[in-house]
Scaffold this active site. Structure first.
Site, short mmCIF file in Angstrom:
data_model
loop_
_atom_site.label_atom_id
_atom_site.label_comp_id
_atom_site.label_asym_id
_atom_site.label_seq_id
_atom_site.Cartn_x
_atom_site.Cartn_y
_atom_site.Cartn_z
N GLY A 125 0.81 -1.20 0.00
CA GLY A 125 0.00 0.00 0.00
C GLY A 125 0.85 1.25 0.00
O GLY A 125 0.51 2.25 -0.65
N THR A 126 1.95 1.23 0.74
CA THR A 126 2.86 2.37 0.77
C THR A 126 3.44 2.63 -0.61
O THR A 126 3.54 3.78 -1.05
CB THR A 126 3.99 2.13 1.79
OG1 THR A 126 3.42 2.05 3.11
CG2 THR A 126 5.02 3.22 1.75
N GLN A 146 -7.87 1.90 5.12
CA GLN A 146 -8.65 1.51 6.30
C GLN A 146 -10.12 1.24 5.99
O GLN A 146 -10.78 0.54 6.76
CB GLN A 146 -8.54 2.59 7.38
CG GLN A 146 -7.18 2.66 8.05
CD GLN A 146 -6.84 1.40 8.84
OE1 GLN A 146 -7.71 0.62 9.22
NE2 GLN A 146 -5.56 1.19 9.06
N SER A 203 -4.24 -1.34 0.62
CA SER A 203 -3.26 -2.35 1.03
C SER A 203 -3.98 -3.62 1.46
O SER A 203 -4.86 -3.57 2.34
CB SER A 203 -2.40 -1.81 2.18
OG SER A 203 -1.35 -2.68 2.49
N ALA A 204 -3.61 -4.76 0.89
CA ALA A 204 -4.36 -6.01 1.09
C ALA A 204 -4.34 -6.51 2.52
O ALA A 204 -5.31 -7.10 3.00
CB ALA A 204 -3.83 -7.09 0.15
N HIS A 205 -3.23 -6.30 3.25
CA HIS A 205 -3.17 -6.86 4.59
C HIS A 205 -4.09 -6.15 5.57
O HIS A 205 -4.31 -6.63 6.68
CB HIS A 205 -1.73 -6.84 5.12
CG HIS A 205 -1.22 -5.50 5.51
ND1 HIS A 205 -0.71 -4.60 4.60
CD2 HIS A 205 -1.14 -4.88 6.71
CE1 HIS A 205 -0.33 -3.51 5.22
NE2 HIS A 205 -0.59 -3.64 6.52
N CYS A 211 4.55 7.77 24.25
CA CYS A 211 5.16 6.98 25.31
C CYS A 211 5.50 5.57 24.85
O CYS A 211 6.18 4.83 25.55
CB CYS A 211 4.21 6.90 26.50
SG CYS A 211 3.70 8.49 27.13
#
Length: 466
Positions: free
Chosen positions: A69-70, A177, A194-196, A320
Site C-alpha cells: 500500500g505504501t 482503512q 493495502s491487502a493486509h 510513550c
C-alpha cells in the site's frame, strides 16, 4: 488471546489462504508468455484485476497491483505530481494523513514543491470548504484519506472530490482503512489500498488511476502493470488479495452492524469505568470496528504491556510507546490527549465475551499504572480530590528531563496549591507537553494561558479556574 489490532494488519482471511494455495500451483508462470502455463497465469491475473476493480469501483485497465500500500501511495503521488508539473508544484494534504502520504509530501517539498496541510477539527475530520480554500490553479494534487487509521473518523471524500474537481485538481484517496467496508464514493481521481488491511496477504497494494488523469510513472520504464509498478507481479498474492476483498465485502454489512454494537459498548463503558479518560474520534462518522481512547496520568507503553500480559493485543498512537518522544501527528493535529493512548480495532468474528473481558481488565490495569507513577485516582485537585491549601499566587514546576505523563502528573498535583485565579507554569523539554497540558486543562476545567520559550525547554502556563 484476543487480537484487537486489525487496523495494523488483519488476520489472513480463509478465502485468501485458499486462493493463495491454489494459485501457487496454477499461477507460477510468467503471464506475459504465450505458452499454456503463461496463458493460465494471465487468466488468473486478469480475473484478479477484474475482481479488485469491481470492489474498488473502477475499470480493470485503471488498476494495477503494487508491492504494498505504501508503494501504491508513493507511486500514485509521484506519478500525478510529475504528470502535472506544468500546472505547478502545489500539493495539498490533510494534517492526519498516513505517514506514507506525509513522507511523500516531504520528498516533494525537498525537491522544491510547496506542501500545504489542511487542519482537522477535534474529531479528526476535515471540511470540504477547507480544501476549497487551498486548491487553486497551481495545485497539482490533493490527498485525503477515506478514514483515519488511528481514530477511525470517516472523511467527507465525496464533498472534497467535488470541490477539487471544480478547481480542476485530481484527488488521491488513501482507502487502506475503509475499503474492506465498502467502495469509496465520489469523483476521486487516484485510489490506493493495502491487502493486509482486509485480510489479504501482506506485500500487495492496489493503485487505481482514473482515465483522463495526467500520470507520468517515475523511475525506469517497465512494460508490466501499465508501467506504474515495475517488476514481476506476485501473482498468487494478487489473486488472494482480490479474492479476499470480494469475500470481506460480501460479509461487510452484517459484520459492520455487529461490530458497531460492540464498539459502541466500548465507547460508553470505558468512559464510565475509567476515570480521567478521553474517547477520541468522531462519535458517529467513524469506522465500525475501531475505538481510540487516552488515559490521563498513564504511561502508554506500560499500559500496552499490561494489556498484552492480560491477553489483549492492542496498538497506540502515544509517544510513550515510541523512541521519538513526540506525540502522534494525528492526535497532535486533533488537539486531544495523547498520553496513555490505546487503539482497539476489532477483527471480524470478535465476540461480546472478548469485549466484555477487555472491559473487565482495563480499569484495574489503568489504576495500576497510575499507582506505579504515584497517582492515586481522585487524590489530586482538579481530578476529584480536595484542595490541599493554596501556597502562592503562582508556582513554577521544573520538569526538565521528565517524560510523559510525568509533567502532567506534576501539574495535577500542584494546581491545588494556588488559589482560583492563580497560575502554575510547567517548564518541560518534552514535546508531548505541548499537546497534553492543554488537553489536561480541557478535561479538568482549567484555563490554558499559553507557552513561552525558555533557554531550556518551554514554559506552559495554566490558570486555575476551579
Amino acid at each position: 488471546m484476543p487480537y484487537f489490532d486489525t487496523a495494523s494488519a488483519a488476520p489472513l482471511h480463509p478465502v485468501a489462504r485458499q486462493a493463495l494455495q491454489a494459485s501457487l500451483d496454477e499461477g507460477w508462470a510468467d503471464p506475459a508468455r504465450l505458452y499454456r502455463e503463461g496463458r493460465r497465469a494471465r487468466m488468473l491475473l486478469d480475473a484478479a484485476r477484474e475482481a479488485a476493480a469491481e470492489s474498488v469501483g473502477c475499470r480493470p485497465d485503471e488498476l494495477v497491483f503494487t508491492p504494498s500500500g505504501t508503494h501504491a501511495v508513493h507511486s500514485g503521488m509521484a506519478g500525478v505530481l510529475a504528470g502535472r508539473r506544468r500546472v505547478g508544484g502545489h500539493l495539498v494534504v490533510s494534517a492526519v494523513e498516513h505517514s506514507s502520504v506525509l513522507h511523500a509530501a516531504e520528498v516533494h517539498a525537498a525537491g522544491g514543491g510547496r506542501v500545504e496541510e489542511v487542519p482537522v477539527d477535534r474529531f479528526g475530520r476535515v471540511s470540504a470548504s477547507s480544501y476549497g480554500e487551498r486548491v487553486g490553479p497551481a495545485t497539482a494534487l490533493a490527498c485525503l484519506q477515506s478514514a483515519n487509521h488511528e481514530v477511525g473518523t470517516v472523511q467527507p471524500v465525496a464533498e472534497v472530490a467535488e470541490v477539487c474537481a471544480a478547481a480542476g485538481v485530481p484527488l488521491l484517496v488513501d482507502a487502506a482503512q475503509s475499503l474492506a467496508w465498502g467502495p469509496v464514493t465520489g469523483n476521486w481521481s487516484v485510489l490506493c489500498a493495502s491487502a493486509h488491511k482486509w485480510g489479504g496477504p501482506a506485500g500487495v497494494g492496489l493503485l487505481a488511476v482514473r482515465k483522463g488523469v495526467r500520470f507520468s510513472p517515475q523511475g525506469p520504464a517497465d512494460e508490466r502493470e501499465s508501467g506504474r509498478s515495475p517488476g514481476f507481479v506476485n501473482l498468487p498474492a494478487a489473486v488472494a488479495a482480490a479474492a479476499s476483498l470480494r469475500a470481506v465485502r460480501a460479509e461487510a454489512d452484517g459484520e459492520a452492524a455487529r461490530l458497531r454494537i460492540l464498539v459502541d459498548r466500548l465507547r460508553r463503558r470505558i468512559a464510565r469505568l475509567v476515570p480521567d479518560v478521553e474517547v477520541v474520534g468522531h462519535p458517529d462518522l467513524r469506522l465500525p470496528h475501531l475505538v481510540t481512547f487516552s488515559c490521563l496520568y498513564v504511561d502508554g507503553e506500560t499500559l500496552l504491556h499490561g494489556l498484552d500480559r492480560a491477553g489483549y493485543s492492542v496498538s497506540s498512537g502515544s509517544s510513550c510507546t515510541s523512541s521519538t518522544l513526540t506525540p502522534s501527528h494525528v492526535l497532535r493535529a486533533m488537539g486531544v490527549l495523547s498520553e496513555g493512548n490505546v487503539r482497539v480495532s476489532l477483527p471480524a468474528g470478535t465476540s461480546a465475551a472478548e469485549v466484555n473481558g477487555f472491559l473487565e481488565v482495563l480499569p484495574g490495569l489503568v489504576a495500576g499504572v497510575r499507582e506505579q507513577l504515584g497517582v492515586v485516582e481522585g487524590g489530586m485537585t482538579g481530578a476529584g480530590g480536595a484542595e490541599t491549601g493554596a501556597e502562592a499566587e503562582s508556582l513554577e514546576l521544573d520538569t526538565l528531563g521528565l517524560r510523559c505523563p510525568q509533567p502532567v502528573i506534576e501539574l495535577g498535583r500542584a494546581i491545588g496549591r494556588v488559589p482560583v485565579g492563580g497560575t502554575v507554569t510547567v517548564l518541560s523539554d518534552d514535546e508531548v507537553a505541548r499537546l497534553d497540558i492543554p488537553a489536561w486543562c480541557a478535561m479538568r476545567g482549567q484555563t490554558y494561558v499559553g507557552e513561552a520559550p525558555r533557554p531550556l525547554g518551554t514554559a506552559y502556563t495554566v490558570r486555575r479556574a476551579v
